[in-house]
Scaffold this motif. Structure first.
Motif, PDB file in Angstrom:
ATOM      1  N   HIS A   1       0.726  -1.356  -0.020  1.00 44.44           N
ATOM      2  CA  HIS A   1      -0.147  -0.069   0.030  1.00 44.44           C
ATOM      3  C   HIS A   1       0.926   1.267  -0.100  1.00 44.44           C
ATOM      4  O   HIS A   1       0.719   2.340  -0.628  1.00 44.44           O
ATOM      5  N   VAL A   2       1.893   0.936   1.114  1.00 43.99           N
ATOM      6  CA  VAL A   2       2.875   2.309   0.694  1.00 43.99           C
ATOM      7  C   VAL A   2       3.446   2.525  -0.676  1.00 43.99           C
ATOM      8  O   VAL A   2       3.471   3.751  -1.117  1.00 43.99           O
ATOM      9  N   ALA A   3       3.750   1.651  -1.515  1.00 45.66           N
ATOM     10  CA  ALA A   3       4.178   1.581  -2.809  1.00 45.66           C
ATOM     11  C   ALA A   3       3.210   2.191  -3.608  1.00 45.66           C
ATOM     12  O   ALA A   3       3.541   2.982  -4.511  1.00 45.66           O
ATOM     13  N   GLN A   4       1.970   1.809  -3.518  1.00 45.65           N
ATOM     14  CA  GLN A   4       1.045   2.151  -4.071  1.00 45.65           C
ATOM     15  C   GLN A   4       0.778   3.842  -3.964  1.00 45.65           C
ATOM     16  O   GLN A   4       0.221   4.491  -4.992  1.00 45.65           O
ATOM     17  N   SER A   5       0.831   4.042  -2.656  1.00 39.49           N
ATOM     18  CA  SER A   5       0.599   5.585  -2.535  1.00 39.49           C
ATOM     19  C   SER A   5       1.609   6.492  -3.057  1.00 39.49           C
ATOM     20  O   SER A   5       1.387   7.796  -3.412  1.00 39.49           O
ATOM     21  N   LEU A   6       2.884   6.040  -3.143  1.00 36.88           N
ATOM     22  CA  LEU A   6       4.004   6.820  -3.665  1.00 36.88           C
ATOM     23  C   LEU A   6       4.417   6.481  -5.319  1.00 36.88           C
ATOM     24  O   LEU A   6       5.199   7.024  -5.628  1.00 36.88           O
ATOM     25  N   TYR A   7       3.588   5.920  -5.822  1.00 34.94           N
ATOM     26  CA  TYR A   7       3.648   5.426  -7.139  1.00 34.94           C
ATOM     27  C   TYR A   7       4.031   6.625  -7.970  1.00 34.94           C
ATOM     28  O   TYR A   7       4.895   6.592  -8.929  1.00 34.94           O
TER      29      TYR A   7
END
Length: 432
Positions: free
Chosen positions: A60-66
């Motif tokens: 989810h962190v990766a998705q938010s910072l994509y």
């Protein structure tokens, strides 16, 4: 034919699932490219239970910072040991933000919002320049706490501010601005000044003439001040950040409640927590310099500090300098705000009973208390597993001791029997 189509279908599903992940998989080649750009990296081991629990949150962190310049990645340290050695990874999981030659280890809460906010802050320059007067209002709305430098960007105060901004960037926001921009909002006492905006309050760093030209003293004083002021009036204190609070040289006033897995507390605990928070809100000018208020959602952590089983809600005051703690004699639930303030005054005047400390006997007892508490929690959680884990070693040890003792006894009996036979033989020879 149907089997081949099924394989293609499953392969396409696996490919779509893998391609949908925003987390980059790194290898040993990362050592060569780590200085290029900004990286938010999780160093993990497949066998680590904490790493497995973090996996969906990290996705989810990766998705938010994509859509940002920050590349979110992970590296298996059991396969790529050179990476773990290069970044001096000693525990799993280790989360690190890498920006050029700077490497900052993340020690905050392992929640998506906390980690995303941390990465966004680290992606910015350590000190950002404010160029519009309207920006001051925006900063107040977007940040509960931020540090500011007012004046020309030169001289010892600016040099120390810039140096410490790099050090404390993982924990706070830093800005520079002119007198003209803030004249309607903030009123500095000098031409060059450092201030902290903290939840509708402004506090200035006291730059006395005798330290402004002494870089070593100025650095230590400003460092201590920033480290003390970077916390809000009533933050949450946990195992992940309590060591930061132990460096502020204040009394730490902690409201202890018990959160469930959903972060919920009872109404009685909420009322008590709100009462403690209201004290620092109303009397921040009186108590701010001596006390840091906060709350704790884990009674186990509080019990470890107090070395006793505390009821909830409860009140604990920790001396961050000496590691001593204070507990009120009265039932905390029945205490009024006036009674709490009186209790704090007694602590400050060294009139309240003192417990704990940092003596080696206290540390030894605390280790014993934590071991006993851990064993008790294990027994309550899974008595069968606890019995197996601790029963088997004790059983083997008992068997070994029994074997050694029985062997000694048998040897002794055998020696005694041989001695008797020899004595009888001598007696027979004497009278033959």
């Amino acid at each position: 034919m149907k089997g081949f189509i099924a394989i293609l279908f499953l392969t396409s599903i696996a490919f779509n699932f893998a391609s949908s992940s925003r987390v980059l998989e790194l290898s040993d080649k990362f050592n060569e490219i780590s200085n290029d750009g900004m990286w938010f990296v999780k160093f993990y081991a497949p066998w680590c239970a904490h790493c497995r629990r973090l996996e969906p949150i990290w996705a989810h962190v990766a998705q938010s910072l994509y859509n940002t310049p920050i590349k979110v990645a992970k590296v298996d340290c059991t396969r790529f040991t050179a990476v773990a050695t290069h970044f001096k990874v000693r525990a799993y999981p280790t989360i690190m933000f890498i920006k050029g030659s700077f490497q900052h280890e993340y020690n905050g809460e392992r929640e998506k919002d906390d980690m995303v906010n941390y990465a966004m802050r680290m992606a910015q320059p350590a000190i950002q320049k404010v160029t519009h007067a309207d920006s001051i209002g925006y900063l107040k709305e977007s940040h509960n706490i931020f540090f500011g430098y007012v004046g020309k960007q030169q001289g010892p105060l600016w040099e120390m501010f810039a140096l410490l901004a790099e050090k404390y960037q993982p924990h706070a926001w830093f800005y520079t601005m002119s007198h003209e921009l803030i004249k309607d909002e903030i009123h500095p006492p000098n031409n060059t000044a450092v201030f902290v905006y903290k939840e509708d309050g402004v506090y200035f760093f006291d730059v006395s003439p005798n330290i402004i030209n002494d870089k070593e003293t100025l650095n230590s004083s400003l460092d201590k001040w920033i480290n003390t002021e970077r916390f809000g009036y009533f933050p949450k204190i946990s195992r992940a950040n309590i060591h930061h609070f132990m460096d502020i040289n204040k009394y730490i006033v902690i409201a202890i409640v018990s959160e469930n897995k959903l972060g919920e507390i009872t109404q009685t605990e909420r009322d008590f927590k709100d009462m403690i928070e209201s004290i620092i809100r109303k009397k921040k000018n009186e108590l701010h310099d001596r006390f840091q208020f906060g709350w704790m959602g884990s009674p186990d952590l509080a019990n470890s500090i107090a070395m006793s089983e505390l009821t909830v809600p409860h009140l604990l005051v920790l001396n961050s300098t000496t590691s001593h703690h204070h507990i009120p004699d009265d039932d905390p639930v029945l205490m009024t705000p006036e009674a709490v303030v009186l209790f704090l005054d007694q602590i400050h005047n060294q009139e309240a009973p003192t417990y704990g400390g940092n003596h080696w006997l206290v540390r030894l007892y605390r280790a014993f208390f934590e071991a006993r508490s851990s064993l008790s929690n294990m027994w309550r959680g899974n008595p069968v597993l606890t019995a197996v884990v601790f029963g088997l070693p004790l059983g083997f040890l008992s068997l070994i001791c029994y074997s050694v003792c029985c062997a000694d006894m048998l040897d002794a009996d055998e020696d005694e029997e041989i001695g008797k036979n020899l004595k009888n033989m001598r007696f027979v020879k004497k009278y033959l």
